[in-house]
Enzyme design. Structure first.
Site, PDB file in Angstrom:
ATOM      1  CG  ASN A 209      16.852 -16.836  -4.539  1.00  0.00           C
ATOM      2  OD1 ASN A 209      17.324 -17.119  -5.990  1.00  0.00           O
ATOM      3  ND2 ASN A 209      17.005 -16.252  -3.639  1.00  0.00           N
TER       4      ASN A 209
ATOM      5  CG  HIS B 107      10.564 -17.793  -1.129  1.00  0.00           C
ATOM      6  ND1 HIS B 107      11.262 -19.094  -0.541  1.00  0.00           N
ATOM      7  CD2 HIS B 107      11.561 -16.786  -1.763  1.00  0.00           C
ATOM      8  CE1 HIS B 107      12.019 -18.230  -0.128  1.00  0.00           C
ATOM      9  NE2 HIS B 107      12.521 -17.772  -0.885  1.00  0.00           N
TER      10      HIS B 107
ATOM     11  CG  ASP C 273      10.972  -9.277   1.298  1.00  0.00           C
ATOM     12  OD1 ASP C 273      11.982 -10.955   0.719  1.00  0.00           O
ATOM     13  OD2 ASP C 273      12.330  -9.152   2.085  1.00  0.00           O
TER      14      ASP C 273
HETATM   15  P1  5GP Z   1      14.835 -16.506  -0.218  1.00  0.00           P
HETATM   16  O1  5GP Z   1      16.456 -16.052   0.158  1.00  0.00           O
HETATM   17  O2  5GP Z   1      14.510 -17.665   0.965  1.00  0.00           O
HETATM   18  O3  5GP Z   1      14.894 -16.703  -1.208  1.00  0.00           O
HETATM   19  O4  5GP Z   1      14.134 -15.468   0.371  1.00  0.00           O
HETATM   20  C1  5GP Z   1      13.298 -15.474   1.284  1.00  0.00           C
HETATM   21  C2  5GP Z   1      12.917 -14.274   1.466  1.00  0.00           C
HETATM   22  O5  5GP Z   1      11.478 -14.302   2.765  1.00  0.00           O
HETATM   23  C3  5GP Z   1      14.006 -13.005   2.021  1.00  0.00           C
HETATM   24  O6  5GP Z   1      14.043 -11.949   1.295  1.00  0.00           O
HETATM   25  C4  5GP Z   1      13.657 -12.573   3.221  1.00  0.00           C
HETATM   26  O7  5GP Z   1      13.574 -10.732   3.820  1.00  0.00           O
HETATM   27  C5  5GP Z   1      12.074 -12.936   3.503  1.00  0.00           C
HETATM   28  N1  5GP Z   1      11.762 -13.140   5.053  1.00  0.00           N
HETATM   29  C6  5GP Z   1      12.439 -13.309   5.438  1.00  0.00           C
HETATM   30  N2  5GP Z   1      11.036 -13.735   7.329  1.00  0.00           N
HETATM   31  C7  5GP Z   1      10.095 -13.082   6.703  1.00  0.00           C
HETATM   32  C8  5GP Z   1       9.711 -12.478   7.412  1.00  0.00           C
HETATM   33  O8  5GP Z   1       9.374 -13.535   8.514  1.00  0.00           O
HETATM   34  N3  5GP Z   1       8.336 -11.644   6.764  1.00  0.00           N
HETATM   35  C9  5GP Z   1       8.348 -11.041   5.704  1.00  0.00           C
HETATM   36  N4  5GP Z   1       7.314 -10.714   5.061  1.00  0.00           N
HETATM   37  N5  5GP Z   1       9.686 -12.121   4.819  1.00  0.00           N
HETATM   38  C10 5GP Z   1      10.366 -12.396   5.366  1.00  0.00           C
END
Ligand code: 5GP
Ligand code: ZN
Length: 114
Positions: free
Chosen positions: A88, A101, A31
């Protein structure tokens, strides 16, 4: 591949990520904004927007994602101390990237849920 999906672009290596696992079905990567010493994401290579979009055919894929996360946890010595897997869904669930994810979080005591 869905246009303008960040995680599809990672799957297709159009944008970089620190990839920790890859097979024909799933990819694991670090992440970008870790919330714990170990914070990795396991995603299906196939685009699925949210958990609401799962079909019966996706059941084994989701099982494979969980199994992959458990193997990544084991490789990183998280099995005995423990870890957390999180998915989520939509706004109230805190989803910000709309490609399904699984978060693998570990390496510290995780307390609050929500
Ligand atoms: P969500 O909030 O949708 O459950 O989680 C999305 C996750 O994706 C977040 O923890 C965020 O830090 C991660 N994330 C967002 N953009 C990127 C990216 O460009 N690269 C990586 N490796 N992680 C990302
Ligand atoms: Zn996608």
């Amino acid at each position: 591949m869905t246009d303008n999906c960040l995680f599809c672009k990672i799957v297709n290596k159009q944008i970089p990520a620190q990839i920790v696992y890859e097979d024909e079905l799933v990819m694991g990567f670090k992440d970008i904004s870790p919330q714990a010493p170990i914070h990795q994401l396991v995603i299906p290579k196939q685009h699925i927007t949210t958990l609401n979009d799962l079909t019966a055919e996706d059941r084994s894929l989701l099982g494979h994602m969980v199994f992959t996360a458990s193997q990544l946890a084991a490789e990183q010595a998280l099995s005995a101390p423990g870890y957390r897997l999180v998915m989520n869904c939509n706004q109230d669930g805190g989803q910000t990237v709309f490609h399904v994810h699984l978060h693998l979080l570990g390496g510290r005591q995780l307390t609050h849920l929500g």
